[in-house]
Design an enzyme around this catalytic site. Structure first.
Site, PDB file in Angstrom:
ATOM      1  N   HIS A  62      38.869  44.051  45.719  1.00  0.00           N
ATOM      2  CA  HIS A  62      40.263  44.408  45.957  1.00  0.00           C
ATOM      3  C   HIS A  62      41.142  43.160  46.067  1.00  0.00           C
ATOM      4  O   HIS A  62      40.662  42.102  46.445  1.00  0.00           O
ATOM      5  CB  HIS A  62      40.400  45.197  47.265  1.00  0.00           C
ATOM      6  CG  HIS A  62      39.510  46.384  47.345  1.00  0.00           C
ATOM      7  ND1 HIS A  62      38.811  46.698  48.479  1.00  0.00           N
ATOM      8  CD2 HIS A  62      39.183  47.334  46.440  1.00  0.00           C
ATOM      9  CE1 HIS A  62      38.106  47.797  48.280  1.00  0.00           C
ATOM     10  NE2 HIS A  62      38.312  48.203  47.038  1.00  0.00           N
ATOM     11  N   LYS A  72      43.201  35.745  52.632  1.00  0.00           N
ATOM     12  CA  LYS A  72      42.438  36.324  53.732  1.00  0.00           C
ATOM     13  C   LYS A  72      41.518  35.269  54.324  1.00  0.00           C
ATOM     14  O   LYS A  72      40.975  34.434  53.605  1.00  0.00           O
ATOM     15  CB  LYS A  72      41.576  37.489  53.232  1.00  0.00           C
ATOM     16  CG  LYS A  72      42.358  38.637  52.649  1.00  0.00           C
ATOM     17  CD  LYS A  72      41.440  39.672  52.039  1.00  0.00           C
ATOM     18  CE  LYS A  72      42.240  40.772  51.380  1.00  0.00           C
ATOM     19  NZ  LYS A  72      41.400  41.663  50.605  1.00  0.00           N
ATOM     20  N   ASP A 170      36.355  53.156  44.992  1.00  0.00           N
ATOM     21  CA  ASP A 170      35.661  51.987  44.456  1.00  0.00           C
ATOM     22  C   ASP A 170      34.715  52.327  43.299  1.00  0.00           C
ATOM     23  O   ASP A 170      34.307  51.439  42.551  1.00  0.00           O
ATOM     24  CB  ASP A 170      34.895  51.253  45.560  1.00  0.00           C
ATOM     25  CG  ASP A 170      35.808  50.454  46.469  1.00  0.00           C
ATOM     26  OD1 ASP A 170      37.013  50.364  46.195  1.00  0.00           O
ATOM     27  OD2 ASP A 170      35.301  49.905  47.470  1.00  0.00           O
TER      28      ASP A 170
END
Length: 181
Positions: A62, A72, A170
């Site tokens: 993602h 992140k 997913d």
């Protein structure tokens, strides 16, 4: 803290300096000023997320695109995960390359995943609690993705294929060649 460059441009491993004695340990998990000094990158985070997953769960790949792109800083608070970052920045010299690392509470490592990267992880222990610090707020309309088992990327998720557990979302993500990033 020590910062180590991975083979992928702008993706870093953060290793804390641990102060330990017979009472236990202490370490600074993150320091924005030190991070920026050591990497030259902005390390200001605005959102923290936690997920708990069972063995075999695979989340990814993602990313957030455009003005809502996110860097992140990820770590594993409980259990063991194999964390993967994929460089999806078309102009990058490491475009299409991936890096994976095992994150555990014992090794206390963190992985900095810059903006423009796909990210995912697989759970190697009975359960795992995973932490994400993000430098931008989530925006559903800005989601990008690549299917976890893309043949061109050929990621080794460190799990037998028959135990992989995916969300419905997913299971149907686009391939790397389709370029939804």
């Amino acid at each position: 803290m020590k910062i180590k460059q991975t083979p992928i441009k702008d993706c870093y491993i953060i290793e804390p300096t641990i102060l330990e004695d017979d009472r236990g340990y202490f370490f600074e998990k993150y320091n924005e000023k030190k991070f920026e000094e050591l990497t030259g990158m902005n390390g200001h985070f605005v959102q923290d997320n936690i997920s708990k997953s069972s063995y075999g769960v695979l989340r990814g790949l993602h990313l957030q695109k455009g003005e809502h792109a996110q860097a992140k800083l990820v770590s594993c608070l409980e259990g063991r995960v194999f964390d993967v970052a994929v460089d999806l920045r078309r102009e990058s010299p490491t475009f299409g390359q991936w890096y994976g690392i095992e994150l555990t509470p014992e090794n206390k490592l963190q992985l900095y995943v810059p903006r423009g990267f796909g990210h995912g992880f697989s759970v190697l222990s009975e359960t795992a609690v995973f932490s994400y610090k993000c430098d931008n707020f989530y925006n559903k309309e800005s989601e990008g993705s690549v299917i976890w088992n893309d043949s061109e990327l050929n990621i080794d998720w460190q799990l037998p294929l028959d135990v992989v557990q995916l969300s419905d979302k997913d299971r149907i993500l686009p391939t790397f060649a389709e370029g939804n990033f």
